[in-house]
Design a protein around this motif. Structure first.
Motif, PDB file in Angstrom:
ATOM      1  N   GLU A 295       0.831  -1.200   0.000  1.00  0.00           N
ATOM      2  CA  GLU A 295       0.000   0.000   0.000  1.00  0.00           C
ATOM      3  C   GLU A 295       0.872   1.260   0.000  1.00  0.00           C
ATOM      4  N   GLU A 299       0.899   4.033  -3.040  1.00  0.00           N
ATOM      5  CA  GLU A 299       0.699   5.470  -2.827  1.00  0.00           C
ATOM      6  C   GLU A 299       1.860   6.290  -3.382  1.00  0.00           C
ATOM      7  N   GLN A 300       3.073   5.759  -3.230  1.00  0.00           N
ATOM      8  CA  GLN A 300       4.241   6.479  -3.749  1.00  0.00           C
ATOM      9  C   GLN A 300       4.235   6.492  -5.280  1.00  0.00           C
ATOM     10  N   ASP A 302       1.670   6.443  -7.139  1.00  0.00           N
ATOM     11  CA  ASP A 302       0.649   7.421  -7.506  1.00  0.00           C
ATOM     12  C   ASP A 302       1.232   8.830  -7.493  1.00  0.00           C
ATOM     13  N   ARG A 303       2.016   9.143  -6.459  1.00  0.00           N
ATOM     14  CA  ARG A 303       2.659  10.458  -6.385  1.00  0.00           C
ATOM     15  C   ARG A 303       3.703  10.622  -7.488  1.00  0.00           C
TER      16      ARG A 303
END
Length: 323
Positions: A295, A299-300, A302-303
């Motif tokens: 997860e 998220e990283q 996505d950034r």
């Protein structure tokens, strides 16, 4: 690119076309310094109706003379020839460099290569140009020959960028040690690139929601491990559009999965296996990191995608024209 424009023989009958102005060297990366040499050669050649010739050596002379010190190349020879011609050369002479060639005296190099093979009426070089056995020939030697045989010798000073001379060695350093693809692009007038065959991966990117193309690349220089905003193009499809994406270079420490070059293409959902793709590195996003779980990694990524899209929106279109 026509094959007859790349001469892989020292036989004069294969290389002679017309009078020429020659700029000899390795020309790896075809950077601003090389372009200054080409521009100077072209000015003289155009004024007299001669051809502008770049001369390269294959393999890199250091790979023959001191293999342990041989540099990792920025561009392979076919791509180098293509870019040199795009920079203004009418033709490119590629000379096979071996131990026999390395033993040529400076006089033999001038007579056999510049005069007999290239019919040189002008030679354009940088201040560190040496030639012949053990680099024993220099600018003075060349000018003496020019006065005797009737060809001009023009010395072009190095091109400076941010206080230092642009060179292939500098490019290799900032790419491999710093991942500074932005400055490299300025010095080469185009983004640094790699080309590879898309092969089957372990599907981890797809499981995370970010499918990737896994590139099998050749032994050319890659930027320092990390995450980059990239542009890409499929090479075997006519009219293939320029694609945007984010690439990860490195060992994938979260999975311990080994070294790879993976590219996630924004908005692309086609079948890529078995196709060749060229990837241009536009901006460095971050270095490699290890994450505590999937997860956190998701998220990283996505950034990373958001940062890459922002960098690509601000890119200079002239720097990606060769992709």
């Amino acid at each position: 690119m026509k094959k007859e424009h790349v001469h892989r023989s020292r036989a004069p009958e294969l290389m002679r076309r017309t009078h020429s102005v020659v700029t000899p060297g390795n020309h790896d990366g075809v950077h601003l310094g090389h372009r200054a040499l080409i521009n100077a050669a072209k000015r003289t050649a155009d004024a007299h109706g001669w051809q502008t010739l770049a001369m390269c050596f294959e393999p890199h002379p250091t790979a023959v003379l001191a293999p342990e010190r041989a540099p990792v190349l920025i561009t392979d020879m076919n791509r180098r020839v293509e870019i040199l011609k795009g920079a203004g050369c009418d033709d490119v002479v590629v000379l096979p460099f071996d131990s026999e060639f390395s033993k040529m005296t400076p006089d033999q190099f001038v007579q056999r290569v510049l005069l007999d093979a290239c019919d040189a009426k002008g030679v354009v070089v940088g201040p560190d140009f040496h030639f012949g056995h053990k680099r024993s020939g220099n600018i003075v030697t060349l000018r003496q020959w020019g006065q005797r045989e009737g060809f001009s010798v023009e010395l072009v000073e190095p091109v400076m960028f941010e206080g230092d001379a642009v060179s292939s060695t500098r490019l290799r350093r900032i790419l491999s040690e710093d991942g500074n693809v932005e400055d490299a692009a300025v010095m080469m007038t185009r983004v640094h690139e790699t080309t590879g065959l898309i092969v089957q991966g372990d599907q981890r990117g797809r499981e995370l929601g970010f499918p990737t193309a896994n590139l099998e690349v050749g032994p050319l220089l890659l930027p320092k491990d990390g995450v980059y905003a990239v542009v890409a193009r499929l090479l075997d499809e006519t009219g293939s559009p320029l694609l945007h994406g984010v690439a990860n270079l490195g060992n994938r420490p979260t999975f311990g999965a080994g070294r790879s070059v993976e590219v996630h293409l924004f908005g692309f959902d086609g079948d890529l296996y078995g196709k060749r793709m060229r990837v241009g590195f536009v901006a460095r996003i971050r270095g490699e990191s290890k994450f505590d779980g999937l997860e956190a990694l998701r998220e990283q990524i996505d950034r990373d995608c958001d940062q890459a899209k922002n960098a690509l929106q601000q890119r200079n279109p002239d720097l990606v024209r060769w992709i």
